[in-house]
Design a protein around this motif. Structure first.
Motif, PDB file in Angstrom:
ATOM      1  N   ILE A 103     -12.304   8.376  38.148  1.00  0.00           N
ATOM      2  CA  ILE A 103     -11.053   7.587  37.749  1.00  0.00           C
ATOM      3  C   ILE A 103      -9.928   7.718  38.957  1.00  0.00           C
ATOM      4  CG2 ILE A 103     -10.070   9.701  36.738  1.00  0.00           C
ATOM      5  CD1 ILE A 103      -9.021   7.852  34.131  1.00  0.00           C
ATOM      6  N   ASP A 104      -8.965   6.800  38.856  1.00  0.00           N
ATOM      7  CA  ASP A 104      -7.860   6.881  39.796  1.00  0.00           C
ATOM      8  C   ASP A 104      -6.788   7.476  39.211  1.00  0.00           C
ATOM      9  OD1 ASP A 104      -5.872   6.304  41.464  1.00  0.00           O
ATOM     10  OD2 ASP A 104      -6.099   3.971  41.388  1.00  0.00           O
ATOM     11  N   PRO A 105      -6.710   8.939  39.876  1.00  0.00           N
ATOM     12  CA  PRO A 105      -5.536   9.631  39.294  1.00  0.00           C
ATOM     13  C   PRO A 105      -4.356   8.919  39.016  1.00  0.00           C
ATOM     14  CG  PRO A 105      -6.905  10.630  41.192  1.00  0.00           C
ATOM     15  CD  PRO A 105      -7.052   9.213  41.382  1.00  0.00           C
ATOM     16  N   LYS A 106      -4.008   7.711  39.678  1.00  0.00           N
ATOM     17  CA  LYS A 106      -2.592   7.283  39.437  1.00  0.00           C
ATOM     18  C   LYS A 106      -2.733   6.654  37.955  1.00  0.00           C
ATOM     19  CE  LYS A 106      -0.861   6.236  44.146  1.00  0.00           C
ATOM     20  NZ  LYS A 106      -0.345   5.199  45.138  1.00  0.00           N
ATOM     21  N   ASP A 107      -3.898   6.343  37.529  1.00  0.00           N
ATOM     22  CA  ASP A 107      -4.017   5.623  36.245  1.00  0.00           C
ATOM     23  C   ASP A 107      -3.606   6.630  35.076  1.00  0.00           C
ATOM     24  OD1 ASP A 107      -4.965   3.431  37.192  1.00  0.00           O
ATOM     25  OD2 ASP A 107      -7.023   3.630  36.465  1.00  0.00           O
ATOM     26  N   VAL A 108      -3.566   7.818  35.296  1.00  0.00           N
ATOM     27  CA  VAL A 108      -2.968   9.104  34.051  1.00  0.00           C
ATOM     28  C   VAL A 108      -1.777   9.506  34.801  1.00  0.00           C
ATOM     29  CG1 VAL A 108      -5.299   9.213  33.322  1.00  0.00           C
ATOM     30  CG2 VAL A 108      -4.853  10.504  35.143  1.00  0.00           C
ATOM     31  N   GLY A 109      -0.952   8.947  35.754  1.00  0.00           N
ATOM     32  CA  GLY A 109       0.204   9.695  36.201  1.00  0.00           C
ATOM     33  C   GLY A 109       0.158  10.643  37.305  1.00  0.00           C
ATOM     34  N   ARG A 110      -0.954  10.896  37.700  1.00  0.00           N
ATOM     35  CA  ARG A 110      -1.127  11.863  38.950  1.00  0.00           C
ATOM     36  C   ARG A 110      -0.817  11.176  40.208  1.00  0.00           C
ATOM     37  NH1 ARG A 110      -4.056  16.348  36.946  1.00  0.00           N
ATOM     38  NH2 ARG A 110      -3.015  16.944  35.220  1.00  0.00           N
ATOM     39  N   SER A 111      -0.575  11.841  41.219  1.00  0.00           N
ATOM     40  CA  SER A 111      -0.054  11.109  42.838  1.00  0.00           C
ATOM     41  C   SER A 111      -1.682  11.590  43.293  1.00  0.00           C
ATOM     42  CB  SER A 111       0.950  11.721  43.305  1.00  0.00           C
ATOM     43  OG  SER A 111       0.888  13.164  43.710  1.00  0.00           O
ATOM     44  N   TYR A 112      -1.710  11.178  44.583  1.00  0.00           N
ATOM     45  CA  TYR A 112      -2.581  11.434  45.435  1.00  0.00           C
ATOM     46  C   TYR A 112      -2.511  12.716  46.481  1.00  0.00           C
ATOM     47  CZ  TYR A 112      -4.523   6.675  44.658  1.00  0.00           C
ATOM     48  OH  TYR A 112      -4.955   5.526  44.154  1.00  0.00           O
ATOM     49  N   GLU A 113      -1.558  13.332  46.108  1.00  0.00           N
ATOM     50  CA  GLU A 113      -0.887  14.454  47.004  1.00  0.00           C
ATOM     51  C   GLU A 113      -1.699  15.575  46.960  1.00  0.00           C
ATOM     52  OE1 GLU A 113       3.072  15.193  46.116  1.00  0.00           O
ATOM     53  OE2 GLU A 113       3.842  13.478  46.797  1.00  0.00           O
ATOM     54  N   SER A 114      -2.380  15.706  45.844  1.00  0.00           N
ATOM     55  CA  SER A 114      -3.245  17.075  45.544  1.00  0.00           C
ATOM     56  C   SER A 114      -4.686  16.876  45.530  1.00  0.00           C
ATOM     57  CB  SER A 114      -2.839  17.731  44.270  1.00  0.00           C
ATOM     58  OG  SER A 114      -1.546  18.253  44.535  1.00  0.00           O
ATOM     59  N   ILE A 115      -5.120  15.457  45.834  1.00  0.00           N
ATOM     60  CA  ILE A 115      -6.567  15.061  45.678  1.00  0.00           C
ATOM     61  C   ILE A 115      -7.435  15.982  46.634  1.00  0.00           C
ATOM     62  CG2 ILE A 115      -8.306  13.352  46.505  1.00  0.00           C
ATOM     63  CD1 ILE A 115      -6.553  11.287  45.527  1.00  0.00           C
ATOM     64  N   ILE A 116      -6.879  16.327  47.809  1.00  0.00           N
ATOM     65  CA  ILE A 116      -7.689  17.350  48.776  1.00  0.00           C
ATOM     66  C   ILE A 116      -6.746  18.532  49.264  1.00  0.00           C
ATOM     67  CG2 ILE A 116      -8.113  17.388  51.300  1.00  0.00           C
ATOM     68  CD1 ILE A 116      -9.492  14.690  51.142  1.00  0.00           C
ATOM     69  N   ARG A 117      -7.196  19.754  48.995  1.00  0.00           N
ATOM     70  CA  ARG A 117      -6.521  21.045  49.258  1.00  0.00           C
ATOM     71  C   ARG A 117      -7.293  21.839  50.175  1.00  0.00           C
ATOM     72  NH1 ARG A 117      -4.102  23.076  43.617  1.00  0.00           N
ATOM     73  NH2 ARG A 117      -3.176  24.782  45.190  1.00  0.00           N
ATOM     74  N   VAL A 118      -6.964  22.308  51.139  1.00  0.00           N
ATOM     75  CA  VAL A 118      -7.537  23.025  52.156  1.00  0.00           C
ATOM     76  C   VAL A 118      -7.700  24.492  51.845  1.00  0.00           C
ATOM     77  CG1 VAL A 118      -7.772  23.625  54.467  1.00  0.00           C
ATOM     78  CG2 VAL A 118      -7.180  21.106  53.910  1.00  0.00           C
ATOM     79  N   ASN A 119      -8.847  24.926  51.680  1.00  0.00           N
ATOM     80  CA  ASN A 119      -9.058  26.229  51.845  1.00  0.00           C
ATOM     81  C   ASN A 119     -10.141  26.719  52.899  1.00  0.00           C
ATOM     82  OD1 ASN A 119     -11.417  25.884  50.530  1.00  0.00           O
ATOM     83  ND2 ASN A 119     -10.779  26.699  48.565  1.00  0.00           N
ATOM     84  N   SER A 120     -10.897  27.789  53.008  1.00  0.00           N
ATOM     85  CA  SER A 120     -11.798  28.431  53.848  1.00  0.00           C
ATOM     86  C   SER A 120     -13.124  27.623  53.774  1.00  0.00           C
ATOM     87  CB  SER A 120     -11.945  30.103  53.675  1.00  0.00           C
ATOM     88  OG  SER A 120     -12.548  30.138  52.319  1.00  0.00           O
ATOM     89  N   GLN A 121     -13.124  26.747  52.615  1.00  0.00           N
ATOM     90  CA  GLN A 121     -14.357  26.235  52.323  1.00  0.00           C
ATOM     91  C   GLN A 121     -14.237  24.495  52.907  1.00  0.00           C
ATOM     92  OE1 GLN A 121     -17.285  27.578  50.759  1.00  0.00           O
ATOM     93  NE2 GLN A 121     -15.745  29.345  51.324  1.00  0.00           N
TER      94      GLN A 121
END
Length: 543
Positions: free
Chosen positions: A355-373
């Motif tokens: 689902i497009d996160p924007k359809d439920v009021g979420r932004s794209y800012e946290s789609i990708i978050r970086v860690n050691s994986q």
């Protein structure tokens, strides 16, 4: 063996496996009753009103508000909604009552003045309840239900608003099907709905006891054997003891049910009720309008958590804080490519995101978050989406390794700012050991003359060179100071940050068999390119 397998339904000609959900059911929220009675701290009137208003805003047309004959708080809340005019004309409130005369009389009193009501009558029908709790025969259980209907008709005879009956054979899934049909048909006949009226027959999975397909079989069987089916809304009320309430409800809708009772985020007794938000968004992802407003799930979560005093799991379907977030490098790369190709207004087609996160009021800012994986794709996505730097594909592994080295050492998730800082300190406008200031450029007869002040740890000197372009002239200066190298890749693009239009450039050079990347940022492409090539040479000098 201590436990026995639940018996399957003899329905060899079942049709539900070939059906699809093509429209939303009638939704009824039971948060204020079933959900409320399962809370450690039941809601007070202020919380109940806030929750009720949320349900109205979301578009619920049927809301079970409680058990007004059970306590003073429940009674007072019912009266408050009615007397303060908080119930819209197109919303029907439902109340629950056992088939006991004084409870039904109290319920009628509590509902006085309401325009549209559902009286939800129930009694237990399962074999276990009959044998263990009530010690009554099937005929005696039917008589309890019919007496309850008679009392509802008696105490609501002069009710000025619209009254509909809902009947639940509690523990339906553990009740013999022929007996369940017999008692439900008797209740409908006793109520005797008008031609345009529909009785709600609610068939609850009070304790989830079998796989979801069994519930679907039970519902299809009942739909065949309810005598006045055209005057009945078959309703579902699934609990989640086996963790399959959503699946069971979906299959039961395919089996012919018309209505669903549930709660927001699945709160309810034991493992909870079916989660209406998950159900509705499952439909939405299949192109079915759920007829509920789910465009701001964070607001819904805020109200539900405040009223229920229960936190939402970060992996909760559709609404959890991490459900649109990818940490895995391969997932990040696929999402990045999907987002790059996705165009506004076209069919949603992004890997790993149903689902497009924007359809439920979420932004794209946290789609990708970086860690050691994480990998290069996630890092480059963040640098582009947050800062505008479009890292060339060949450069991405170099940037990814620099970021991963820090994430391995630090542990946990790196913020966008931390990722940018690593990129900037490792590749962007690198000015050591060589920096070039006071640059002057002259173009004449298709030749570029570059002059500037070259600074090193040993001091500074004026340098100049001429070439077929600015980069060729700069290369001659740098080769003279750092040794020979070959330019193997160059990229540039406009870079807008805030109100100032700027530019970014990227150079890869090969020196002594190794490739080095540098990036530059400046007020225009020319100066960004100078900074990028100088960065690559400096990185090569640093080894």
């Amino acid at each position: 063996m201590k436990y026995t397998k639940f018996k399957k339904v003899n329905l060899p000609d079942r049709t539900w496996p070939d059906r699809e959900i093509e429209k939303a059911p009638v939704w009824c929220s039971v948060d204020l009753r079933d959900g409320n009675q399962a809370l450690i701290n039941p809601m007070d009137i202020e919380k109940k009103v806030r929750f009720f208003n949320l349900l109205v805003q979301m578009g619920f047309k049927e809301i079970e508000i409680g058990f007004p004959s059970a306590s003073d708080t429940e009674y007072a809340f019912c009266r408050y909604l009615i007397e303060e005019g908080l119930i819209p004309d197109d919303v029907t409130i439902s109340i629950l009552t056992q088939a006991r005369e004084h409870l039904i009389a109290k319920s009628a009193e509590a509902l006085e003045g309401a325009k549209n009501v559902i009286v939800h009558l129930y009694n237990s029908t399962s074999t276990m309840q009959r044998e263990v709790v009530f010690q009554k025969s099937q005929e005696e259980i039917i008589e309890i239900a019919l007496q309850g209907v008679a009392w509802v008709k008696q105490y609501f005879a002069d009710f000025e608003g619209s009254v509909r009956l809902e009947y639940s054979p509690e523990s339906f899934t553990q009740t013999e099907l022929d007996f369940a049909a017999r008692i439900c048909n008797a209740v409908v006949d006793a109520w005797d709905p008008k031609a345009d009226e529909k009785v709600i027959i609610n068939l609850p999975s009070t304790v989830e006891s079998a796989t979801p397909n069994v519930y679907a079989d039970q519902i299809e069987w009942m739909c065949r054997y309810l005598a006045r089916r055209e005057q009945i809304l078959v309703s579902l009320h699934a609990h989640n003891d086996r963790g399959t309430a959503v699946a069971a409800t979906e299959l039961a809708l395919m089996a012919g049910a018309d209505r669903v009772e549930g709660t927001l985020l699945g709160n309810g007794e034991r493992t909870g009720n079916v989660d209406i938000i998950t159900l509705a968004l499952n439909m939405y992802t299949q192109g079915v309008d759920p007829r509920l407003d789910l465009s701001d799930v964070d607001k819904i979560i805020e109200v539900v958590e405040y009223c229920n005093e229960i936190k939402t799991h970060p992996r909760h379907p559709y609404v959890g804080s991490l459900v649109y977030t990818a940490f895995s490098g391969s997932h990040q790369d696929a999402i990045k490519k999907g987002m790059e190709k996705q165009k506004e207004g076209e069919r949603w087609y992004v890997p790993y995101l149903p689902i497009d996160p924007k359809d439920v009021g979420r932004s794209y800012e946290s789609i990708i978050r970086v860690n050691s994986q994480s990998g290069k794709g996630g890092v480059s996505y963040i640098l582009e989406s947050a800062y505008g730097f479009k890292i060339p594909k060949a450069m991405q592994p170099y940037v990814g390794r620099a970021v991963q080295k820090v994430s391995d050492a630090k542990g946990g998730v790196l913020s966008e700012q931390e990722i940018f800082t690593i990129f900037a300190e490792s590749f962007l406008n690198i000015a050591k050991p060589y920096a070039l200031d006071s640059v002057k450029i002259e173009i004449e007869n298709h030749q570029a003359h570059l002059e500037g002040l070259l600074k090193t740890k040993n001091g500074e000197e004026t340098v100049s060179a001429t070439g077929g372009g600015v980069i060729e002239a700069l290369s001659r200066i740098l080769k003279n100071k750092t040794g020979n190298f070959e330019i193997v890749s160059y990229h540039e693009h406009a870079l807008s940050r805030g109100s100032d239009a700027r530019a970014a450039a990227y150079f890869a050079i090969r020196k002594e068999g190794k490739t080095y990347w540098g990036a530059g940022e400046a007020e225009n492409i020319t100066y960004a390119s100078i900074n990028a090539l100088l960065s690559a040479c400096n990185i090569a000098q640093q080894g």
